[in-house]
Each structure stands twice: as C-alpha cells, then as structure tokens.
Design a protein around this motif. Sequence first.
Motif, PDB file in Angstrom:
ATOM      1  N   LEU A   1      52.349  25.065  43.482  1.00  0.00           N
ATOM      2  CA  LEU A   1      51.822  24.937  42.373  1.00  0.00           C
ATOM      3  C   LEU A   1      50.298  25.439  42.260  1.00  0.00           C
ATOM      4  O   LEU A   1      49.710  25.529  41.306  1.00  0.00           O
ATOM      5  CB  LEU A   1      51.944  23.887  41.555  1.00  0.00           C
ATOM      6  N   PHE A   2      49.688  24.480  43.315  1.00  0.00           N
ATOM      7  CA  PHE A   2      48.311  24.669  43.583  1.00  0.00           C
ATOM      8  C   PHE A   2      47.916  25.963  43.751  1.00  0.00           C
ATOM      9  O   PHE A   2      46.881  26.743  43.094  1.00  0.00           O
ATOM     10  CB  PHE A   2      47.966  23.683  44.764  1.00  0.00           C
ATOM     11  N   ILE A   3      48.543  26.596  44.804  1.00  0.00           N
ATOM     12  CA  ILE A   3      48.349  28.095  45.066  1.00  0.00           C
ATOM     13  C   ILE A   3      48.346  29.090  43.979  1.00  0.00           C
ATOM     14  O   ILE A   3      47.541  29.738  43.655  1.00  0.00           O
ATOM     15  CB  ILE A   3      48.944  28.599  46.191  1.00  0.00           C
ATOM     16  N   ARG A   4      49.324  29.103  43.253  1.00  0.00           N
ATOM     17  CA  ARG A   4      49.784  29.781  42.093  1.00  0.00           C
ATOM     18  C   ARG A   4      48.669  29.577  41.074  1.00  0.00           C
ATOM     19  O   ARG A   4      48.206  30.607  40.345  1.00  0.00           O
ATOM     20  CB  ARG A   4      51.058  29.541  41.330  1.00  0.00           C
ATOM     21  N   LYS A   5      48.132  28.526  40.704  1.00  0.00           N
ATOM     22  CA  LYS A   5      47.294  28.075  39.785  1.00  0.00           C
ATOM     23  C   LYS A   5      45.848  28.921  39.959  1.00  0.00           C
ATOM     24  O   LYS A   5      45.501  29.540  39.149  1.00  0.00           O
ATOM     25  CB  LYS A   5      46.961  26.779  39.580  1.00  0.00           C
ATOM     26  N   HIS A   6      45.521  28.763  41.352  1.00  0.00           N
ATOM     27  CA  HIS A   6      44.213  29.590  41.587  1.00  0.00           C
ATOM     28  C   HIS A   6      44.486  30.744  41.828  1.00  0.00           C
ATOM     29  O   HIS A   6      43.351  31.776  41.444  1.00  0.00           O
ATOM     30  CB  HIS A   6      43.363  28.851  42.706  1.00  0.00           C
ATOM     31  N   LEU A   7      45.520  31.435  42.394  1.00  0.00           N
ATOM     32  CA  LEU A   7      45.686  32.798  42.414  1.00  0.00           C
ATOM     33  C   LEU A   7      45.817  33.792  40.959  1.00  0.00           C
ATOM     34  O   LEU A   7      45.086  34.747  40.662  1.00  0.00           O
ATOM     35  CB  LEU A   7      47.008  33.299  43.065  1.00  0.00           C
ATOM     36  N   LYS A   8      46.416  32.836  40.089  1.00  0.00           N
ATOM     37  CA  LYS A   8      46.322  33.325  38.503  1.00  0.00           C
ATOM     38  C   LYS A   8      44.989  33.466  37.841  1.00  0.00           C
ATOM     39  O   LYS A   8      44.411  34.306  37.168  1.00  0.00           O
ATOM     40  CB  LYS A   8      47.336  32.719  37.759  1.00  0.00           C
ATOM     41  N   LYS A   9      44.261  32.360  38.322  1.00  0.00           N
ATOM     42  CA  LYS A   9      42.919  32.194  37.911  1.00  0.00           C
ATOM     43  C   LYS A   9      41.775  33.230  38.443  1.00  0.00           C
ATOM     44  O   LYS A   9      41.066  33.786  37.466  1.00  0.00           O
ATOM     45  CB  LYS A   9      42.263  30.641  38.034  1.00  0.00           C
ATOM     46  N   HIS A  10      41.895  33.495  39.696  1.00  0.00           N
ATOM     47  CA  HIS A  10      40.944  34.209  40.190  1.00  0.00           C
ATOM     48  C   HIS A  10      41.329  35.639  40.681  1.00  0.00           C
ATOM     49  O   HIS A  10      40.386  36.513  40.757  1.00  0.00           O
ATOM     50  CB  HIS A  10      40.568  33.335  41.506  1.00  0.00           C
ATOM     51  N   ARG A  11      42.577  35.756  40.646  1.00  0.00           N
ATOM     52  CA  ARG A  11      43.133  37.092  40.737  1.00  0.00           C
ATOM     53  C   ARG A  11      42.517  37.982  42.081  1.00  0.00           C
ATOM     54  O   ARG A  11      41.856  39.015  42.012  1.00  0.00           O
ATOM     55  CB  ARG A  11      42.837  38.184  39.553  1.00  0.00           C
ATOM     56  N   PRO A  12      42.484  37.648  43.112  1.00  0.00           N
ATOM     57  CA  PRO A  12      41.994  38.283  44.214  1.00  0.00           C
ATOM     58  C   PRO A  12      42.773  39.472  44.607  1.00  0.00           C
ATOM     59  O   PRO A  12      43.952  39.749  44.342  1.00  0.00           O
ATOM     60  CB  PRO A  12      42.428  37.279  45.449  1.00  0.00           C
ATOM     61  N   ASP A  13      41.832  40.403  45.258  1.00  0.00           N
ATOM     62  CA  ASP A  13      42.593  41.766  45.594  1.00  0.00           C
ATOM     63  C   ASP A  13      43.537  41.388  46.701  1.00  0.00           C
ATOM     64  O   ASP A  13      44.399  42.129  47.286  1.00  0.00           O
ATOM     65  CB  ASP A  13      41.537  42.845  45.544  1.00  0.00           C
ATOM     66  N   LEU A  14      43.173  40.684  47.742  1.00  0.00           N
ATOM     67  CA  LEU A  14      43.613  40.533  49.020  1.00  0.00           C
ATOM     68  C   LEU A  14      43.451  38.959  49.333  1.00  0.00           C
ATOM     69  O   LEU A  14      42.726  38.172  49.181  1.00  0.00           O
ATOM     70  CB  LEU A  14      42.856  41.209  50.180  1.00  0.00           C
ATOM     71  N   VAL A  15      44.986  38.514  49.931  1.00  0.00           N
ATOM     72  CA  VAL A  15      44.925  37.143  50.506  1.00  0.00           C
ATOM     73  C   VAL A  15      44.740  37.259  51.878  1.00  0.00           C
ATOM     74  O   VAL A  15      45.398  37.929  52.728  1.00  0.00           O
ATOM     75  CB  VAL A  15      45.907  36.448  49.857  1.00  0.00           C
ATOM     76  N   PHE A  16      43.966  36.211  52.586  1.00  0.00           N
ATOM     77  CA  PHE A  16      43.918  35.983  54.058  1.00  0.00           C
ATOM     78  C   PHE A  16      44.570  34.882  54.288  1.00  0.00           C
ATOM     79  O   PHE A  16      44.245  33.721  54.041  1.00  0.00           O
ATOM     80  CB  PHE A  16      42.516  36.206  54.198  1.00  0.00           C
ATOM     81  N   PHE A  17      45.687  34.846  54.906  1.00  0.00           N
ATOM     82  CA  PHE A  17      46.672  33.865  55.312  1.00  0.00           C
ATOM     83  C   PHE A  17      46.132  33.218  56.711  1.00  0.00           C
ATOM     84  O   PHE A  17      45.966  34.259  57.620  1.00  0.00           O
ATOM     85  CB  PHE A  17      48.149  34.068  55.539  1.00  0.00           C
ATOM     86  N   VAL A  18      46.131  31.880  56.987  1.00  0.00           N
ATOM     87  CA  VAL A  18      45.976  31.228  58.224  1.00  0.00           C
ATOM     88  C   VAL A  18      46.979  30.599  58.771  1.00  0.00           C
ATOM     89  O   VAL A  18      47.396  29.625  57.958  1.00  0.00           O
ATOM     90  CB  VAL A  18      44.667  30.756  58.416  1.00  0.00           C
TER      91      VAL A  18
END
Length: 396
Positions: free
Chosen positions: A90-107
């Motif tokens: 829920l937390f991650i989806r909220k911010h990805l929908k809001k900021h719409r990045p072109d690429l995500v960097f997982f760690v």
Amino acid sequence: MEVKTKQKQKSLMIISRSFPPFVVGSSILMSNLFDSYEGEAKALACWQYQTKIDSGFTTPCETFYLKMPNAFLQRVFDRFQHKLMFINRLFIRKHLKKHRPDLVFFVYPNAPFLVAAYQVCRSMRIPYVLQMHDLWEENYSIEHPRGALARKWEAQIYKNALRRFSMTKIQQAHYKNKYNLPIDILPHTIRPERIESGLADWKHRQKLGQSSKNYTVVYTGNISSAMNLDAIRQLVLAVDLLPPEVKVKMFVNFNEEQCRNLGVYHELIEYDWLPISKVQEEMREADVLFLPLSFKNAAMDEVKTVYATKTLDYLVSGTPILVFSPSDSFHSISAKEKGWGFVVTKDSPKALADGINRLRNETDLGDSLVSAAFEEAESRNAIKYAGQINQLVNTI
C-alpha cells in the motif's frame, strides 16, 4: 522560427528499507552512491525506531518513510513483516502512483520490502533494476519465513529485472551460475571528496610523523554471529598476546553487558559508539584497522561473496588495514591481489597478534598498504557509478 521543447528529465525511485539517517550498511551504501547522482531521484524507505540515528547523516534525495505510530508497533511489524506485506505494498503503490518514476532501483537485503516492491512494479508495469548487497536464499534455512520468500520470489525478481547488479566478482559469478543471466558489477562506492580529503590528511600526517607511544588497533561496525563474531572473539583472545602498549578499541552498537554475553569483552579493550564523523576521526588516528570475517559457524557463502561496508571508510582513512578472513573470501582475495590490506588467513589469536606486531614493526609495509588502499578507493569513485545509473535511467 522553430522552438525546441525541453525534454522532461526522467526520474528514478530508490526503494530500500534502510536509508539515512539510520546508521546501517545499506543506508551508507545508498548515501554514498546517490549523493553523487545528478538526475531526478526520490526514495522510499522504512522508519526504524530501534536503529541509531546520526543527525549529520542526511538523505541524498527527497525520501518518504513507512512509519509505524510508535516503537512497539514497529517491533510487531518487523517481526511479522512477511505476513504484513500488504502494508508495504500500500505504501509503495501510493508513492509510485503519485510520482510516476521511469525506473525503480530495488535494494536487497530486506525480503518483505523487496518482494512488495516487485509485486507493485509488476502490476504497474514499471521497469526496475536490482542490486544485491547480500545473498538471499543461501542465508536462510528452509523453515525461516524469509527463506520461504526467497524460494518463491528470488528467481522471478532476477528474471524480470531490466538489469541486475552484484557487489563483487565472486557474488556476480555466484548468481550467473545460479540463474544463467547477465549480471553487472555495481560495487560499494565512495564519495570523491572523502577520497581527496583522506589522501590529503594522510600526506599531512606523514610529514608530521608518529608522536603517540601507544599503538592502537580499531574495529568499527556490527558484531554479527553470521558474519564476524568468531573472528572478533579471536581478536579479544589476541589482546593477551600483544605488548602492553598496543591498545584495542571497538566502536560497536552494543553495550558492555551485551559484549560480555557475546564473548567479545576484555577489560583492556575500550568500547564505545560514536557518530559517523567521530568514528572516522578515530580511524584516522588509529595505527591499524581490523577487518574481520567469519571462519566458522557462519553463512559461509555470504562470507565468500560479501564486501563489508566499513571497508569504504577504512580505505580512505590513511591507516593500514588488517584483513582477517578465510583465504577464499572476496576480502582476502582482493586485498592480496591489489595490496590494500595485510591479510591473515590463519584462524588463530597468535596469527592475528603476529600480524599486528608485523605491521607495528614495519612502517614501510603500512605505507604501501595505505597507498594501495587509496588506489582501490579511487576505483570505487561514486561519480563514475552514479553517472552510469543516470545514463541507464535516461535510456528508458
């Protein structure tokens, strides 16, 4: 007249459970790398009530934290996070929908946060790259919840990544053999200003010469049963084999009672915890920096492939490094090949004490080690690798 429209800069979202101001390994690695990043970036992380905070350790970009209301609920969430991944999602989806990045960097190394990020990115069709700070499946038993997550998700996350990054050549070979997929190296990096200031300080101290009668051995960082506990116990035993003018200091996240319980207490050792800047001062003033990895009773695949975060500060301290680790570990192999550390691969207090005494008696050897350490540090200059990430983002 033709008017050229300015192209929108592409953006990156970093997803790492650990991030500044919390003083843990992954936070330091992310700070070092992305402090030199010139593109548009934001980060998602978790607030960690139980982890020490350094107010001077600031985030390299705008950061949003998943934060429980209080420390008790944080402990509950941490304990059952593998069953509460919907909160992460829920937390991650909220911010990805809001900021719409072109690429995500997982760690990695936090399995529930990583899996949740993967699930959201796949459902939203956002490309991602993966950086492994540690091994995953190999570090957990079949019964462990995070071992179960690894068996279910690790192969999928690797297969569907746009790019995959390992920290060392040995880790790279491990995952190439495991998945038969292309794996790139994205090593631990060091800020360029740390390299420059460390080198200048070392040259200045060389001109001044040694003034202290004592000879100080310093260890900084975590004490981990999986990674270095048995090796640190050997240092404690070695204290009784060293001359009285040799002093040992440990800057660790444990108090005296906890050190006693772990079997790493000695009345002649000085124990403390300090902010990062103060620990770095202690490193510069030391005569030897102790870099241990486990010889037995540990996660031996991890020991072979890992590159300890503290090594970065050690390399730019201007102080000789003593590597105490198995001969087939990346630490021992790299230090021997490149000359940035004096390597002891015999698991005994006497061998360790002999190594310390040799460095104490051979100042030219110490100078050679320090010079090679700065060369190794320069090969890990964060500007180079942050630029590669920025270039990757802009090719999406």
